[in-house]
Write a protein that holds these residues in place. Structure first.
Motif, PDB file in Angstrom:
ATOM      1  N   GLN A   1       0.745  -1.343   0.062  1.00 56.65           N
ATOM      2  CA  GLN A   1       0.027  -0.021   0.129  1.00 56.65           C
ATOM      3  C   GLN A   1       0.803   1.234  -0.015  1.00 56.65           C
ATOM      4  OE1 GLN A   1      -3.471  -0.169  -0.487  1.00 56.65           O
ATOM      5  NE2 GLN A   1      -2.792  -2.203  -1.012  1.00 56.65           N
ATOM      6  N   ASN A   2       2.067   1.113   0.307  1.00 53.07           N
ATOM      7  CA  ASN A   2       2.871   2.426   0.471  1.00 53.07           C
ATOM      8  C   ASN A   2       4.308   1.926   0.707  1.00 53.07           C
ATOM      9  OD1 ASN A   2       3.249   1.946   3.434  1.00 53.07           O
ATOM     10  ND2 ASN A   2       0.903   2.769   3.560  1.00 53.07           N
ATOM     11  N   ARG A   3       5.404   2.904   0.665  1.00 56.30           N
ATOM     12  CA  ARG A   3       6.602   2.630   0.773  1.00 56.30           C
ATOM     13  C   ARG A   3       6.961   2.192   2.160  1.00 56.30           C
ATOM     14  NH1 ARG A   3      11.214   6.110   2.061  1.00 56.30           N
ATOM     15  NH2 ARG A   3      13.420   5.112   1.712  1.00 56.30           N
ATOM     16  N   THR A   4       6.445   2.724   3.295  1.00 54.86           N
ATOM     17  CA  THR A   4       6.602   2.157   4.735  1.00 54.86           C
ATOM     18  C   THR A   4       6.293   0.653   4.800  1.00 54.86           C
ATOM     19  OG1 THR A   4       5.971   4.481   5.458  1.00 54.86           O
ATOM     20  CG2 THR A   4       5.935   2.739   6.760  1.00 54.86           C
ATOM     21  N   GLU A   5       5.080   0.149   4.316  1.00 53.69           N
ATOM     22  CA  GLU A   5       4.850  -1.204   4.243  1.00 53.69           C
ATOM     23  C   GLU A   5       6.022  -2.112   3.814  1.00 53.69           C
ATOM     24  OE1 GLU A   5       0.889  -3.411   4.364  1.00 53.69           O
ATOM     25  OE2 GLU A   5       1.271  -2.884   2.411  1.00 53.69           O
ATOM     26  N   LEU A   6       6.339  -1.435   2.535  1.00 55.61           N
ATOM     27  CA  LEU A   6       7.458  -2.438   1.791  1.00 55.61           C
ATOM     28  C   LEU A   6       8.828  -2.343   2.591  1.00 55.61           C
ATOM     29  CD1 LEU A   6       8.290  -3.824  -0.786  1.00 55.61           C
ATOM     30  CD2 LEU A   6       8.964  -1.622  -1.598  1.00 55.61           C
ATOM     31  N   LEU A   7       8.977  -0.999   3.292  1.00 51.88           N
ATOM     32  CA  LEU A   7      10.407  -1.054   4.020  1.00 51.88           C
ATOM     33  C   LEU A   7      10.332  -2.007   5.310  1.00 51.88           C
ATOM     34  CD1 LEU A   7      11.398   2.852   3.810  1.00 51.88           C
ATOM     35  CD2 LEU A   7      12.380   0.647   2.354  1.00 51.88           C
ATOM     36  N   GLN A   8       9.087  -2.154   5.879  1.00 58.89           N
ATOM     37  CA  GLN A   8       9.070  -2.976   7.022  1.00 58.89           C
ATOM     38  C   GLN A   8       9.215  -4.277   6.810  1.00 58.89           C
ATOM     39  OE1 GLN A   8       4.966  -1.580   8.373  1.00 58.89           O
ATOM     40  NE2 GLN A   8       5.674  -0.071   9.760  1.00 58.89           N
ATOM     41  N   GLU A   9       8.737  -4.680   5.606  1.00 55.96           N
ATOM     42  CA  GLU A   9       9.153  -6.165   5.434  1.00 55.96           C
ATOM     43  C   GLU A   9      10.280  -6.459   4.951  1.00 55.96           C
ATOM     44  OE1 GLU A   9       7.834  -9.914   4.865  1.00 55.96           O
ATOM     45  OE2 GLU A   9       6.678  -8.490   5.541  1.00 55.96           O
TER      46      GLU A   9
END
Length: 260
Positions: free
Chosen positions: A170-178
């Motif tokens: 949904q957003n870059r933050t979600e991607l970076l968390q993974e």
């Protein structure tokens, strides 16, 4: 069931609706080559019509492109007949383990339903020490009327019971968390900032003609009502739909390295 989004329906208009700005064509493409190295074998996952891959190929990059959409890749092949291409899902890449020096995604991960699995597939096909580059070619660097228009449209549709979210991250933050969970190192490289100029009328027309992929799954009757509501809102918010705006946007790359 594949929950990723194919761009078959956009193949004939994609190049006209997603042009390559000069700062991207010069600074952005060179930055990719500088990061991966001149001898790197690159996989462009979600290569589409070649918006990024063709300029790289023209500069001598060793690159393979893959995409869900054969129609998009046929457009690429028309422009660059010698491109090496494969129809493939990001979660099931038809390449050996430890094969590529670098892997690119450019405005792709929000379209990949099982995006977490795709990240692990990226890790598999990359050589130890290889780089995964997640690229944003026109990320807003501040407040933007375009983003406000999108928020209004999405909120209006969502209030009527439809989910307008993309199927993937949904957003870059979600991607970076993974990526953090996976134990990667991530370095953001901001390559260049530049100005995107447009009118409110031009942005409205992008909704009216369903340029944006989040408009595709909306039923026709509700979509027409949403566009009428958006038109009325813009007439109320702006003195003229021909009013021109300049957004500051940036070409930025997350350079990701997976632990061996």
């Amino acid at each position: 069931m594949n929950t990723s989004q194919s761009f078959d329906r956009a193949a004939s208009i994609y190049d006209q609706t997603r042009p390559l700005p000069e700062p991207t064509a010069t600074h952005g493409i060179q930055a990719i080559l500088d990061i991966v190295g001149s001898d790197a074998l690159i996989l462009d996952a979600g290569t589409g019509t070649g918006r990024i891959s063709i300029p790289l190929l023209e500069r001598g990059a060793g690159l393979v492109g893959c995409d869900l959409s054969m129609k998009m890749m046929r457009r690429l092949q028309e422009k660059f007949p010698y491109a090496q291409l494969a129809q493939a899902d990001a979660v099931n890449l038809p390449f050996p383990t430890n094969y590529f020096d670098a892997l690119l995604t450019v405005h792709v991960m929000h379209l990949v339903g099982p995006w977490r699995e795709a990240l692990r597939e990226f890790r598999r096909v990359l050589k130890p020490g290889g780089a995964y580059l997640n690229i944003r070619t026109y990320e807003p660097a501040g407040t933007s009327p375009r983003e406000q228009i999108r928020d209004f449209w999405r909120n209006w549709v969502s209030a009527r019971g439809l989910d307008v979210r993309h199927p993937g991250a949904q957003n870059r933050t979600e991607l970076l968390q993974e990526l953090q969970i996976m134990g990667t190192s991530v370095m953001e490289v901001e390559v260049v900032r530049y100005t995107h100029t447009y009118t409110i009328q031009e942005e409205l027309e992008r909704y009216q003609t369903r340029v944006y992929s989040d408009t595709w799954k909306i039923p026709d009757d509700l979509f027409e009502a949403s566009v009428q509501e958006l038109h009325a809102r813009l007439l109320g918010d702006y003195d003229s739909l021909e009013q021109q705006f300049e957004d500051e946007v940036r070409f930025a790359i997350d350079v990701v390295r997976f632990e061996s």
